[in-house]
Design a protein around this motif. Structure first.
Motif, mmCIF file in Angstrom:
data_model
loop_
_atom_site.group_PDB
_atom_site.id
_atom_site.type_symbol
_atom_site.label_atom_id
_atom_site.label_comp_id
_atom_site.label_asym_id
_atom_site.label_seq_id
_atom_site.Cartn_x
_atom_site.Cartn_y
_atom_site.Cartn_z
ATOM 1 N N TYR A 71 0.845 -1.205 0.000
ATOM 2 C CA TYR A 71 0.000 0.000 0.000
ATOM 3 C C TYR A 71 0.875 1.248 0.000
ATOM 4 O O TYR A 71 1.976 1.249 0.562
ATOM 5 N N TYR A 72 0.352 2.309 -0.623
ATOM 6 C CA TYR A 72 1.086 3.569 -0.604
ATOM 7 C C TYR A 72 0.114 4.720 -0.375
ATOM 8 O O TYR A 72 -1.098 4.563 -0.517
ATOM 9 N N GLU A 73 0.665 5.855 -0.012
ATOM 10 C CA GLU A 73 -0.112 7.094 0.134
ATOM 11 C C GLU A 73 0.813 8.218 -0.282
ATOM 12 O O GLU A 73 2.025 8.148 -0.041
ATOM 13 N N GLU A 74 0.270 9.257 -0.908
ATOM 14 C CA GLU A 74 1.107 10.386 -1.301
ATOM 15 C C GLU A 74 0.420 11.701 -1.029
ATOM 16 O O GLU A 74 -0.811 11.795 -1.048
ATOM 17 N N ALA A 75 1.215 12.717 -0.734
ATOM 18 C CA ALA A 75 0.703 14.060 -0.443
ATOM 19 C C ALA A 75 1.613 15.066 -1.143
ATOM 20 O O ALA A 75 2.839 14.997 -1.015
ATOM 21 N N TYR A 76 0.982 15.964 -1.910
ATOM 22 C CA TYR A 76 1.727 17.004 -2.618
ATOM 23 C C TYR A 76 1.170 18.364 -2.214
ATOM 24 O O TYR A 76 -0.038 18.562 -2.195
ATOM 25 N N TYR A 77 2.034 19.311 -1.940
ATOM 26 C CA TYR A 77 1.611 20.701 -1.734
ATOM 27 C C TYR A 77 2.642 21.571 -2.427
ATOM 28 O O TYR A 77 3.809 21.599 -2.038
ATOM 29 N N ARG A 78 2.223 22.213 -3.505
ATOM 30 C CA ARG A 78 3.165 22.942 -4.335
ATOM 31 C C ARG A 78 2.636 24.310 -4.716
ATOM 32 O O ARG A 78 1.434 24.498 -4.875
ATOM 33 N N ALA A 79 3.556 25.208 -4.918
ATOM 34 C CA ALA A 79 3.233 26.484 -5.538
ATOM 35 C C ALA A 79 3.514 26.319 -7.029
ATOM 36 O O ALA A 79 4.486 25.677 -7.418
ATOM 37 N N ILE A 80 2.644 26.875 -7.853
ATOM 38 C CA ILE A 80 2.853 26.809 -9.294
ATOM 39 C C ILE A 80 2.985 28.233 -9.772
ATOM 40 O O ILE A 80 2.024 28.996 -9.769
ATOM 41 N N SER A 81 4.191 28.620 -10.169
ATOM 42 C CA SER A 81 4.379 30.012 -10.555
ATOM 43 C C SER A 81 3.888 30.225 -11.975
ATOM 44 O O SER A 81 4.001 29.364 -12.840
ATOM 45 N N ASN A 82 3.310 31.367 -12.165
ATOM 46 C CA ASN A 82 2.782 31.744 -13.470
ATOM 47 C C ASN A 82 3.626 32.922 -13.954
ATOM 48 O O ASN A 82 3.702 33.942 -13.280
ATOM 49 N N PRO A 83 4.287 32.775 -15.120
ATOM 50 C CA PRO A 83 5.196 33.836 -15.599
ATOM 51 C C PRO A 83 4.526 35.199 -15.713
ATOM 52 O O PRO A 83 5.181 36.229 -15.541
ATOM 53 N N THR A 84 3.219 35.226 -15.982
ATOM 54 C CA THR A 84 2.560 36.519 -16.149
ATOM 55 C C THR A 84 2.225 37.160 -14.802
ATOM 56 O O THR A 84 2.028 38.365 -14.731
ATOM 57 N N THR A 85 2.148 36.361 -13.731
ATOM 58 C CA THR A 85 1.903 36.926 -12.400
ATOM 59 C C THR A 85 2.880 36.293 -11.402
ATOM 60 O O THR A 85 2.474 35.540 -10.516
ATOM 61 N N PRO A 86 4.177 36.582 -11.578
ATOM 62 C CA PRO A 86 5.186 35.899 -10.745
ATOM 63 C C PRO A 86 5.024 36.186 -9.264
ATOM 64 O O PRO A 86 5.479 35.394 -8.435
ATOM 65 N N HIS A 87 4.370 37.285 -8.932
ATOM 66 C CA HIS A 87 4.192 37.633 -7.522
ATOM 67 C C HIS A 87 3.028 36.875 -6.912
ATOM 68 O O HIS A 87 2.754 37.003 -5.734
#
Ligand SMILES: *[C@@H]1O[C@H](CO)[C@@H](O)[C@H](O)[C@H]1NC(C)=O
Length: 258
Positions: A71-87
């Motif tokens: 059995y496995y389990e996975e957790a992802y938490y990421r920021a996805i930067s957008n070139p047009t709104t880098p801030h």
């Protein structure tokens, strides 16, 4: 005399059969692995199946857990930067669990339980809705390796995606693994009514930065395609109890300099 000579053969064949069963999985994989922020861990701290909520970690990161029996389990938490709104990066949380197999060619095949996976995305600057949906993504890891990290002296897991590109290295954080019950949590796929998300928003980051702030995920969230709570089977809460008991795990002390 006859019996005496047969017994060792029987014992040997049982031992051989047992080693074949064990050989399907790799003891080196067993445990909960997390990236260096150490803030993302599989288990009830990331996904609350009772309230059907993803719980935002303090910092970005990913985590995988593997059991000794597939059995496995996975957790992802990421920021996805957008070139047009880098801030103003979007944030995404993903959670899945299911079974894994080692087909024998060095690859690791992850097969999620489709009705259980969850994804929460927010794009705070482009629109106000955070979107919470069911998520199902089988994964093929072309290869994996477990080694002792030469700098931190802790077990380290390197996963390589289907195309051979590496995923961020992860370090052993708990053994036995910290996981929710491995059985199906949401046995039906009845869509529920639209509802607001209650996600506690703290600081987010890109895994390396502690500073980056992400926008709130919980503004006017649209909730779609997620099974209703009424579909929960009380039997599964017995398993939840088993899972929480299993949380009495050995937490590995990882050096703070990770
Ligand atoms: C290993 O076997 C699996 C299952 O047959 C397959 O999907 C995968 O592509 C194979 N991996 C490699 C590296 O050939």
């Amino acid at each position: 005399m006859m019996i005496l000579s047969i017994q060792p053969a029987l014992v040997l064949s049982f031992a051989f059969a047992a080693s074949l069963v064990r050989a399907q999985y790799d003891a080196a994989l067993v445990g909960t692995w997390t990236t260096k922020s150490k803030k993302v861990m599989t288990g009830p701290g990331f996904y609350d199946p009772v309230n059907d909520n993803l719980i935002e970690p303090e910092l970005a990161g990913i985590s995988y857990s593997f059991t000794s029996d597939g059995y496995y389990e996975e957790a992802y938490y990421r920021a996805i930067s957008n070139p047009t709104t880098p801030h103003c990066p979007s944030a995404i949380m993903q959670w899945q669990h299911g079974t894994y197999s080692l087909p024998g060619n060095g690859s690791l095949v992850l097969t999620p339980i489709g009705v259980d996976g969850r994804q929460l995305t927010s794009s705070p600057c482009s629109y106000d809705n955070a979107i919470y949906i069911r998520y199902e993504q089988p994964e093929l890891m072309k290869s994996y390796e477990v080694l002792t990290d030469p700098f931190h002296n802790v077990p380290r897991l390197n996963l390589y995606k289907f195309d051979g590109s590496p995923i961020q290295p992860m370090y052993l954080a708990a053994s036995p693994p910290q996981m929710l019950p491995t059985q199906t949590l949401n046995p039906t796929s009845v869509p529920s009514a639209t509802g607001k998300r209650r996600v506690k928003r703290t600081d987010g980051g890109d895994g390396d930065s502690d500073q980056e702030r992400l926008g709130p995920l919980n503004k006017n969230t649209v909730k779609t395609k997620v099974p209703s709570k009424e579909s929960y089977n009380p039997d599964h809460w017995w398993w939840a109890g088993v899972g929480l008991t299993a949380l009495g795990t050995v937490m590995y002390m990882m050096p703070t300099s990770l």
